[in-house]
Write a protein that holds these residues in place. Structure first.
Motif, PDB file in Angstrom:
ATOM      1  N   ASP A  94       7.001   5.810   5.930  1.00  0.00           N
ATOM      2  CA  ASP A  94       7.511   5.540   7.274  1.00  0.00           C
ATOM      3  C   ASP A  94       6.756   5.812   8.311  1.00  0.00           C
ATOM      4  O   ASP A  94       6.043   7.053   8.434  1.00  0.00           O
ATOM      5  N   GLY A  95       6.412   4.975   9.418  1.00  0.00           N
ATOM      6  CA  GLY A  95       5.651   5.189  10.516  1.00  0.00           C
ATOM      7  C   GLY A  95       4.040   4.945  10.180  1.00  0.00           C
ATOM      8  O   GLY A  95       3.009   5.432  11.195  1.00  0.00           O
ATOM      9  N   SER A  96       3.667   4.648   9.181  1.00  0.00           N
ATOM     10  CA  SER A  96       2.133   4.354   8.527  1.00  0.00           C
ATOM     11  C   SER A  96       1.795   3.166   9.476  1.00  0.00           C
ATOM     12  O   SER A  96       2.705   2.246   9.826  1.00  0.00           O
ATOM     13  N   PRO A  97       0.464   2.908   9.394  1.00  0.00           N
ATOM     14  CA  PRO A  97       0.119   1.569  10.336  1.00  0.00           C
ATOM     15  C   PRO A  97       0.676   0.399   9.550  1.00  0.00           C
ATOM     16  O   PRO A  97       0.993  -0.408  10.311  1.00  0.00           O
ATOM     17  N   SER A 151       0.856  -1.306  -0.173  1.00  0.00           N
ATOM     18  CA  SER A 151       0.094   0.044  -0.094  1.00  0.00           C
ATOM     19  C   SER A 151       1.050   1.237   0.024  1.00  0.00           C
ATOM     20  O   SER A 151       1.593   1.300   0.786  1.00  0.00           O
ATOM     21  N   GLN A 152       0.783   2.198  -0.951  1.00  0.00           N
ATOM     22  CA  GLN A 152       1.695   3.245  -0.933  1.00  0.00           C
ATOM     23  C   GLN A 152       1.404   4.285   0.360  1.00  0.00           C
ATOM     24  O   GLN A 152       2.386   4.369   0.840  1.00  0.00           O
ATOM     25  N   SER A 153       0.339   4.377   0.664  1.00  0.00           N
ATOM     26  CA  SER A 153      -0.051   5.219   1.807  1.00  0.00           C
ATOM     27  C   SER A 153       0.256   4.380   3.152  1.00  0.00           C
ATOM     28  O   SER A 153       0.591   5.011   4.048  1.00  0.00           O
ATOM     29  N   ALA A 194       4.137  -4.362  10.723  1.00  0.00           N
ATOM     30  CA  ALA A 194       4.817  -5.444  10.210  1.00  0.00           C
ATOM     31  C   ALA A 194       5.869  -6.241  10.630  1.00  0.00           C
ATOM     32  O   ALA A 194       6.493  -5.496  11.612  1.00  0.00           O
ATOM     33  N   ASP A 195       6.051  -7.326  10.445  1.00  0.00           N
ATOM     34  CA  ASP A 195       7.442  -7.756  10.968  1.00  0.00           C
ATOM     35  C   ASP A 195       8.789  -7.196  10.321  1.00  0.00           C
ATOM     36  O   ASP A 195       9.575  -6.862  11.029  1.00  0.00           O
TER      37      ASP A 195
END
Length: 348
Positions: free
Chosen positions: A122-125, A93-95, A130-131
């Motif tokens: 970076d820092g997105s849900p 997902s780009q966002s 994610a691992d």
């Protein structure tokens, strides 16, 4: 005056270089996460799904690893419980904020999968949960149609493939040339203007590719439809041959995308001959001299091996889409009815 889409297409060489630097350093972590797991599953929507199609083909054709696309609705609507203890699930997902994909990733972990996020934020849900997060370095993308974020997702797929299958690292020298090839194609957009004219007058458009170029064909069709507001169908070579080819006639423009080598190049050149014989105007992107000669309009593609050709071939397609939108009097930066973050129907 340049559109934002054109500006962001031009930013792609730098975005590719940044993304390669950032993600190749994560190969050891990818290998460690995937150790002992026998399959890679991809979850995505829209353009991200088309990038995942390339990732799947790369793994299966060059890495000897089983790949597949999973439907997020299996997780979010059916809430099926699957044994994914043998899988790496890659959510794209780009966002990094598409709720359906974030929820699918959480479901995959609950089912025992190792999870990898591919996102530009970076820092997105998606990245946080994610691992392992493969954060592309496209920079902010303001135009609604995905260009540099899509291409850097393809880079992430190439890095993923070369990490999981170390034998693929012999592609590294070619991978290092991708940014230069993208730069060359942007600087010398031969055939783009003629392709725009052919598509402008089309009553109906079909787009086709096969194998490693299938994702490129689907992405090209998606961009033509959503940005230029024309009815477009994207088909695999096999699906088009199976039945829909019977309705191809004069007034149809067929866009074929091909790599410059590989086992599917000759069949695509044959398809170009067949479609032309049925009265279609054939626009070819990529391929070789034989393929180009079979097309009414030919837009040169990248000089990259088939395994990496999708990373370059999407660029002339993007240039055609941007040019066609302007020719039709449309705003390619803000296509009607679209938003930057994919939203699907509520699932909870």
């Amino acid at each position: 005056m340049s559109t934002q889409m054109a500006v962001e297409v031009a930013e792609q060489p730098a975005a590719v270089r940044r993304t390669l630097r950032a993600l190749t350093a994560l190969r050891p972590a990818i290998r460690e996460l995937a150790a002992g797991r026998r399959q890679v599953l991809f979850a995505a929507r829209g353009s991200s799904d088309n990038a995942a199609v390339y990732g799947r083909y790369l793994l299966e054709t060059h890495a000897g690893v089983l790949g597949a696309l999973i439907s997020p609705s299996v997780a979010t609507h059916y809430r099926a419980r699957l044994d994914l203890s043998d899988a790496v699930v890659v959510c794209v997902s780009q966002s990094g904020s598409t709720r359906e994909i974030v929820d699918t990733q959480a479901w995959a972990r609950e089912c025992g999968a190792a999870t990898v996020a591919v996102t530009n934020v970076d820092g997105s849900p998606l990245a946080v949960e994610a691992d392992l997060a493969l954060v592309t370095q496209a920079g902010p993308e303001l135009a609604v149609p995905a260009t540099k974020t899509y291409l850097t997702q393809l880079v992430a797929m190439a890095v993923l493939g070369t990490a999981i299958a170390p034998s693929l690292e012999d592609l590294d020298e070619e991978l290092a040339r991708v940014a230069d090839e993208v730069e060359r194609l942007i600087g010398d957009p031969g055939g783009v203007g003629a392709a725009v004219e052919a598509l402008r007058d089309a009553a109906y458009t079909v787009v086709s590719g096969r194998g490693l170029m299938m994702g490129t064909a689907l992405e090209t069709a998606l961009k033509l439809e959503e940005t230029c507001l024309r009815p477009v169908r994207g088909y695999s070579y096999a699906d088009l041959r199976h039945g829909p080819i019977s309705v191809v006639t004069s007034g149809v423009t067929a866009v074929l995308v091909a790599a410059p080598d590989g086992p599917l190049l000759a069949p695509l050149a044959g398809l170009a001959d067949d479609l032309a014989g049925r009265g279609a105007t054939v626009v070819g992107i990529g391929g070789d001299a034989r393929f180009g000669a079979a097309c009414a309009v030919h837009v040169p593609g990248p000089e990259l091996p088939e395994a990496l050709a999708p990373l370059g071939a999407i660029v002339p397609a993007q240039l055609v889409v941007e040019g066609l939108a302007r020719k039709l009097g449309l705003d390619p930066d803000n296509p009607r009815g679209l938003a930057k973050v994919t939203a699907t129907d509520p699932h909870s």
